[in-house]
Design an enzyme around this catalytic site. Structure first.
Site, PDB file in Angstrom:
ATOM      1  N   CYS A 160       0.834  -1.212   0.000  1.00 52.29           N
ATOM      2  CA  CYS A 160       0.000   0.000   0.000  1.00 52.29           C
ATOM      3  C   CYS A 160       0.865   1.257   0.000  1.00 52.29           C
ATOM      4  CB  CYS A 160      -0.921   0.017   1.220  1.00 52.29           C
ATOM      5  SG  CYS A 160      -2.001  -1.411   1.304  1.00 52.29           S
ATOM      6  N   ARG A 203      -7.828  -4.496  -3.140  1.00 52.25           N
ATOM      7  CA  ARG A 203      -7.396  -3.317  -3.925  1.00 52.25           C
ATOM      8  C   ARG A 203      -8.393  -3.122  -5.071  1.00 52.25           C
ATOM      9  NH1 ARG A 203      -2.363  -2.593  -1.735  1.00 52.25           N
ATOM     10  NH2 ARG A 203      -1.569  -4.524  -0.867  1.00 52.25           N
TER      11      ARG A 203
HETATM   12  C1  BEZ Z   1       0.584  -4.631   1.861  1.00 52.58           C
HETATM   13  O1  BEZ Z   1       1.781  -4.854   1.881  1.00 52.58           O
HETATM   14  O2  BEZ Z   1       0.120  -3.564   1.483  1.00 52.58           O
HETATM   15  C2  BEZ Z   1      -0.340  -5.717   2.296  1.00 52.58           C
HETATM   16  C3  BEZ Z   1       0.000  -7.033   2.043  1.00 52.58           C
HETATM   17  C4  BEZ Z   1      -0.850  -8.039   2.464  1.00 52.58           C
HETATM   18  C5  BEZ Z   1      -2.015  -7.734   3.144  1.00 52.58           C
HETATM   19  C6  BEZ Z   1      -2.339  -6.424   3.371  1.00 52.58           C
HETATM   20  C7  BEZ Z   1      -1.512  -5.406   2.950  1.00 52.58           C
END
Ligand code: BEZ
Length: 235
Positions: A51, A134
């Site tokens: 993110c 997402r």
């Molecule tokens: C992230 O790195 O943004 C992420 C990865 C797995 C689950 C939630 C967020």
């Protein structure tokens, strides 16, 4: 709306309405964005790496989207103070792929209740019952959903592709054409199949300029890149 109902808006539907608190103040969606394109997108959680890479990339390109009359609105099921702390950390501490001192100026919605996320089908329990996937909603100036893209938690989005879709949607509207696979501005576009009277008549009378037909149902023509950007970029 009943917060236990998970709805999945569809392409062509009016964007579901909501009021929300964001890092840039309260918003009334999509009413506040009438007359602009808007990309409403969700991310799973603040203070997570994928993110963070996405937010830095989107913030860096915000101006490019703004020039194409498109505003950005983010969302996660975190609270406002988490959003503020995360965005401050990004600005003050994170240097990534040559990006640093990145300020996220577009609104990030707090959605602790998941009301908005559920309205937009961003909670997909097979992937996660507690985090939004997402999701990306392209909403046009009349508040109609024009494209929806969903990515899982573990794959970051491609922002070149999001920009390409935005330009393709606008060019398609302005010039009455469709875009072939992998289309980029400057490449040939598809002349809609005969049936729309003007197109059919022009085609029969050989008036369609520089059209190339692979068969009766598959014709393309040139569409100048500059002509597209002259039409869609905000002056
Ligand atoms: C992230 O790195 O943004 C992420 C990865 C797995 C689950 C939630 C967020």
């Amino acid at each position: 709306m009943d917060e236990n109902i998970i709805s999945m808006p569809r392409i062509g539907d009016p964007a579901p309405e909501f009021k929300a608190v964001t890092t840039q103040g309260d918003i009334n969606f999509p009413g506040d964005y009438s007359g602009s394109w808007v990309i409403l997108f969700s991310h799973p959680a603040d203070f997570t790496p994928v993110c963070t890479s996405e937010f830095m990339t989107f913030a860096k390109r915000e101006e490019e989207f703004a020039k194409a009359n498109c505003k950005l609105v983010g969302l996660s099921v975190d609270g406002l103070y988490s959003h503020i702390a995360w965005l401050r950390t990004i600005k003050e501490k994170i240097e990534y792929k040559g990006m640093k001192d990145v300020e996220v100026k577009f609104p990030l919605i707090e959605d602790i209740t998941m009301n908005v996320a559920k309205q937009y089908g961003m909670i997909q329990p097979g992937e996660s019952a507690t985090k939004a996937v997402r999701a990306v909603f392209f909403i046009d100036p009349k508040g109609i959903i024009r494209t929806i893209v969903y990515y899982p938690l573990n794959v970051g989005r491609n922002f070149d592709e999001l920009y390409r879709v935005l330009v393709a949607l606008q060019a398609s509207d302005k010039f009455g054409v469709a875009m072939p696979a992998d289309w980029k501005p400057g490449e040939d576009v598809i002349v809609p199949p005969a049936g729309s009277c003007g197109v059919a008549k022009d085609r029969m009378e050989g008036k369609e300029e520089e059209m190339h037909c692979y068969d009766w149902f598959f014709c393309t023509k040139k569409l100048d890149k500059q002509k597209i950007f002259d039409e869609i970029l905000v002056k």
